[in-house]
Design a protein around this motif. Structure first.
Motif, PDB file in Angstrom:
ATOM      1  N   ARG A   1       0.862  -1.186   0.000  1.00 27.47           N
ATOM      2  CA  ARG A   1       0.000   0.000   0.000  1.00 27.47           C
ATOM      3  C   ARG A   1       0.905   1.245   0.000  1.00 27.47           C
ATOM      4  NH1 ARG A   1      -3.325  -0.636   5.288  1.00 27.47           N
ATOM      5  NH2 ARG A   1      -1.214  -1.077   6.010  1.00 27.47           N
ATOM      6  N   PRO A   2       0.943   1.989  -1.097  1.00 26.88           N
ATOM      7  CA  PRO A   2       1.809   3.178  -1.143  1.00 26.88           C
ATOM      8  C   PRO A   2       1.425   4.156  -0.031  1.00 26.88           C
ATOM      9  CG  PRO A   2       0.985   2.628  -3.332  1.00 26.88           C
ATOM     10  CD  PRO A   2       0.225   1.770  -2.361  1.00 26.88           C
ATOM     11  N   LEU A   3       2.431   4.876   0.478  1.00 28.37           N
ATOM     12  CA  LEU A   3       2.164   5.845   1.535  1.00 28.37           C
ATOM     13  C   LEU A   3       1.153   6.893   1.083  1.00 28.37           C
ATOM     14  CD1 LEU A   3       5.798   6.361   2.872  1.00 28.37           C
ATOM     15  CD2 LEU A   3       3.960   5.047   3.935  1.00 28.37           C
ATOM     16  N   ALA A   4       1.256   7.309  -0.168  1.00 30.71           N
ATOM     17  CA  ALA A   4       0.310   8.299  -0.671  1.00 30.71           C
ATOM     18  C   ALA A   4      -1.113   7.757  -0.638  1.00 30.71           C
ATOM     19  CB  ALA A   4       0.686   8.713  -2.101  1.00 30.71           C
ATOM     20  N   GLU A   5      -1.270   6.491  -0.949  1.00 31.00           N
ATOM     21  CA  GLU A   5      -2.600   5.880  -0.918  1.00 31.00           C
ATOM     22  C   GLU A   5      -3.153   5.837   0.503  1.00 31.00           C
ATOM     23  OE1 GLU A   5      -4.235   1.378  -1.214  1.00 31.00           O
ATOM     24  OE2 GLU A   5      -3.047   2.045  -2.935  1.00 31.00           O
ATOM     25  N   LEU A   6      -2.284   5.500   1.477  1.00 30.38           N
ATOM     26  CA  LEU A   6      -2.731   5.469   2.860  1.00 30.38           C
ATOM     27  C   LEU A   6      -3.174   6.850   3.322  1.00 30.38           C
ATOM     28  CD1 LEU A   6      -0.098   3.112   4.518  1.00 30.38           C
ATOM     29  CD2 LEU A   6      -2.539   2.682   4.265  1.00 30.38           C
ATOM     30  N   ARG A   7      -2.390   7.860   2.984  1.00 28.90           N
ATOM     31  CA  ARG A   7      -2.755   9.219   3.370  1.00 28.90           C
ATOM     32  C   ARG A   7      -4.058   9.638   2.712  1.00 28.90           C
ATOM     33  NH1 ARG A   7       3.200  12.041   2.461  1.00 28.90           N
ATOM     34  NH2 ARG A   7       4.324  10.842   4.040  1.00 28.90           N
ATOM     35  N   GLU A   8      -4.183   9.343   1.423  1.00 24.22           N
ATOM     36  CA  GLU A   8      -5.409   9.706   0.723  1.00 24.22           C
ATOM     37  C   GLU A   8      -6.611   8.958   1.296  1.00 24.22           C
ATOM     38  OE1 GLU A   8      -4.500   8.778  -3.291  1.00 24.22           O
ATOM     39  OE2 GLU A   8      -3.085  10.454  -3.542  1.00 24.22           O
ATOM     40  N   GLY A   9      -6.408   7.692   1.667  1.00 27.56           N
ATOM     41  CA  GLY A   9      -7.501   6.926   2.251  1.00 27.56           C
ATOM     42  C   GLY A   9      -7.959   7.510   3.574  1.00 27.56           C
ATOM     43  N   LEU A  10      -6.994   7.935   4.402  1.00 32.24           N
ATOM     44  CA  LEU A  10      -7.350   8.554   5.674  1.00 32.24           C
ATOM     45  C   LEU A  10      -8.019   9.916   5.444  1.00 32.24           C
ATOM     46  CD1 LEU A  10      -4.181   7.682   7.770  1.00 32.24           C
ATOM     47  CD2 LEU A  10      -6.507   6.868   8.181  1.00 32.24           C
ATOM     48  N   ASP A  11      -7.509  10.692   4.472  1.00 31.76           N
ATOM     49  CA  ASP A  11      -8.105  11.997   4.181  1.00 31.76           C
ATOM     50  C   ASP A  11      -9.538  11.852   3.671  1.00 31.76           C
ATOM     51  OD1 ASP A  11      -5.786  13.270   4.928  1.00 31.76           O
ATOM     52  OD2 ASP A  11      -5.022  13.507   2.884  1.00 31.76           O
ATOM     53  N   ALA A  12      -9.807  10.746   2.979  1.00 37.35           N
ATOM     54  CA  ALA A  12     -11.140  10.547   2.404  1.00 37.35           C
ATOM     55  C   ALA A  12     -12.174  10.110   3.440  1.00 37.35           C
ATOM     56  CB  ALA A  12     -11.071   9.515   1.276  1.00 37.35           C
ATOM     57  N   LEU A  13     -11.713   9.645   4.592  1.00 36.48           N
ATOM     58  CA  LEU A  13     -12.654   9.236   5.635  1.00 36.48           C
ATOM     59  C   LEU A  13     -13.416  10.454   6.160  1.00 36.48           C
ATOM     60  CD1 LEU A  13     -10.564   6.716   7.779  1.00 36.48           C
ATOM     61  CD2 LEU A  13     -12.474   6.170   6.260  1.00 36.48           C
ATOM     62  N   THR A  14     -14.680  10.245   6.446  1.00 36.47           N
ATOM     63  CA  THR A  14     -15.504  11.300   7.031  1.00 36.47           C
ATOM     64  C   THR A  14     -16.136  10.786   8.313  1.00 36.47           C
ATOM     65  OG1 THR A  14     -17.511  10.636   5.858  1.00 36.47           O
ATOM     66  CG2 THR A  14     -16.043  12.215   4.743  1.00 36.47           C
ATOM     67  N   LEU A  15     -16.509  11.712   9.169  1.00 38.95           N
ATOM     68  CA  LEU A  15     -17.206  11.334  10.400  1.00 38.95           C
ATOM     69  C   LEU A  15     -18.489  10.584  10.068  1.00 38.95           C
ATOM     70  CD1 LEU A  15     -17.654  11.475  13.470  1.00 38.95           C
ATOM     71  CD2 LEU A  15     -18.699  13.727  13.121  1.00 38.95           C
ATOM     72  N   GLU A  16     -19.201  11.044   9.070  1.00 39.63           N
ATOM     73  CA  GLU A  16     -20.452  10.399   8.702  1.00 39.63           C
ATOM     74  C   GLU A  16     -20.217   8.963   8.223  1.00 39.63           C
ATOM     75  OE1 GLU A  16     -19.417  13.336   7.638  1.00 39.63           O
ATOM     76  OE2 GLU A  16     -20.768  14.630   8.821  1.00 39.63           O
ATOM     77  N   GLY A  17     -19.147   8.764   7.432  1.00 42.40           N
ATOM     78  CA  GLY A  17     -18.852   7.425   6.940  1.00 42.40           C
ATOM     79  C   GLY A  17     -18.453   6.474   8.046  1.00 42.40           C
ATOM     80  N   VAL A  18     -17.611   6.942   8.973  1.00 45.33           N
ATOM     81  CA  VAL A  18     -17.201   6.097  10.095  1.00 45.33           C
ATOM     82  C   VAL A  18     -18.407   5.758  10.967  1.00 45.33           C
ATOM     83  CG1 VAL A  18     -15.838   6.049  12.220  1.00 45.33           C
ATOM     84  CG2 VAL A  18     -14.816   6.883  10.100  1.00 45.33           C
ATOM     85  N   ASN A  19     -19.271   6.715  11.189  1.00 47.33           N
ATOM     86  CA  ASN A  19     -20.434   6.445  12.031  1.00 47.33           C
ATOM     87  C   ASN A  19     -21.450   5.540  11.341  1.00 47.33           C
ATOM     88  OD1 ASN A  19     -19.419   7.821  14.192  1.00 47.33           O
ATOM     89  ND2 ASN A  19     -20.529   9.725  13.800  1.00 47.33           N
TER      90      ASN A  19
END
Length: 420
Positions: A380-398
């Motif tokens: 998993r490229p570091l850029a992909e991990l960062r982008e994946g975390l940036d794409a997370l939203t409170l609404e999605g996690v909930n």
């Protein structure tokens, strides 16, 4: 003027003819680090020979290619490299880091250990005795004893399996150590090969040079095997292990989690960080800070058999252990209500920081490359991990949490002077 962003290093992924996966990342600097993961661990010990993997790993380093144990250790020390690793439930790891000019010699030494071990039989009684001493230490450590009992209850060996499974530590069992012979261990060594193995390598080399070095050193490694130990989770179990001499009561909780390949994996990681990721986390605040019930309380993900599980631990006084358990269960039970905006922000920022700082160390990055290929089937490229975390939203996690109820299937094992 702000500095221009630096391009992240590209990762190469190769598979040798014998099956060894090699993940290589080029990084400027004078050093190197590699992490070799062989997919044979204590869970793959043959039934009745518990401890085979742990003893064999020690035995391999008692001499190789005509060097005795002292000469082999001197050979590593002469290179000035740092060596680590060990045996876990599902893999044996060998990690080495040092200066780039010593990479070839370091790979050759590891190849000698795996391909040309001396396996001196005179060392076996010493190694099995050391393993017994380690087992004695487990018996004297309530948290370690609890962890072993929790694995036995939560992930019992499936009926008819020839593999010992997850219910014993790498040191084995007294019966297994007593039964081990040199012939048993030599037969077990045949499983240690290229099939299912992964090498993560970080160094400042041309990719073609890196591949040539690895191929030359490890390309002749035996095929090996990739055994699979089944993690057959037992939901809703309750067990108390009586220890009348214990000064504390120890609690272990296990519940199903999210598998590594699931699209909800990152959301689950954020939730676990909010639950147990620092002094502001839910468990730390509710159990320790607010009520003073336990000095140590934590929750973490565990991967077994390709599945993800949530595990939690606390150590409390016997009198307050029932309340400690109640509070922990209450915190798990309110997860479906969702995280607050502040909890989400802190947890996501904590994961971002761990991604960044985890990539700084060559040794840590080599281990991450190996783990990614073994667990996710790719790097998993570091850029992909960062982008994946940036794409997370409170609404999605909930939304994920609304359907996540770990308490309903939770298995609880406790240890102490009285039942909780």
């Amino acid at each position: 003027m702000p500095a221009a962003p630096q391009a992240l290093p590209a990762c190469e992924l190769w598979t040798l003819a014998g099956g060894l996966h090699v993940a290589f990342e080029r990084r400027a600097g004078p050093g190197f680090a590699f992490d070799l993961r062989l997919p044979v661990g204590s869970a793959h010990d043959p039934v009745g020979l518990e401890g085979a993997s742990g003893v064999l790993e020690e035995w391999l380093f008692k001499g190789a290619a005509g060097r005795d144990a002292r000469a082999l250790q001197d050979a590593f020390d002469d290179l000035g490299v740092r060596r680590g690793g060990g045996v876990g439930p599902e893999a044996t790891r060998i990690g080495v880091s040092g200066l780039r000019d010593d990479l070839s010699a370091s790979l050759a030494l590891v190849a000698d250990v795996l391909l040309r071990p001396d396996l001196p039989e005179a060392e076996l009684p010493v190694l099995t005795d050391l393993a017994r001493q380690d087992l004695d230490a487990v018996q004297d450590s309530p948290p370690d004893l609890l962890a072993m009992e929790a694995r036995r209850v939560t992930f019992p060996r499936p009926a008819g399996s020839t593999l010992a499974g997850f219910a014993h530590p790498p040191s084995g069992t007294l019966g297994g150590l007593e039964a081990l012979t040199a012939d048993h261990l030599r037969a077990h060594l045949e499983a240690y090969g290229q099939r299912g193995a992964v090498l993560g390598l970080v160094a400042d080399l041309e990719p073609a040079v890196a591949l040539a070095l690895v191929s030359s050193a490890l390309g002749g490694l035996r095929p090996g095997r990739q055994p699979r130990a089944q993690a057959d989770f037992q939901a809703g179990q309750r067990l108390h292990v009586l220890d009348e001499d214990a000064e504390q009561t120890h609690l272990s909780l296990t519940a199903p989690g999210i598998a590594p390949g699931d699209r909800r994996w990152l959301a689950w990681q954020v939730v676990l960080t909010a639950l147990s990721g620092g002094s502001a986390s839910r468990l730390f605040h509710a159990v320790r800070e607010e009520r003073g019930l336990a000095y140590a309380v934590s929750a973490s993900p565990v991967l077994l058999g390709g599945q993800g599980f949530l595990t939690a631990y606390a150590g409390s006084t016997p009198a307050r252990a029932p309340e400690t358990l109640d509070v922990m269960l209450a915190e798990f039970a309110r997860l479906p209500q969702g995280l607050s905006a502040d909890e989400f922000r802190r947890a996501r920022n904590g994961l971002r920081a761990s991604v960044v700082f985890g990539a700084e160390s060559m040794r840590a990055r080599a281990g991450a490359l190996t783990r990614d290929v073994a667990v996710f089937g790719r790097v998993r490229p570091l850029a992909e991990l960062r982008e994946g975390l940036d794409a997370l939203t409170l609404e999605g996690v909930n939304r994920f949490l609304a359907g996540y109820d770990p308490v309903s299937e939770m298995t609880i094992v406790t240890l102490g002077p009285q039942d909780v």
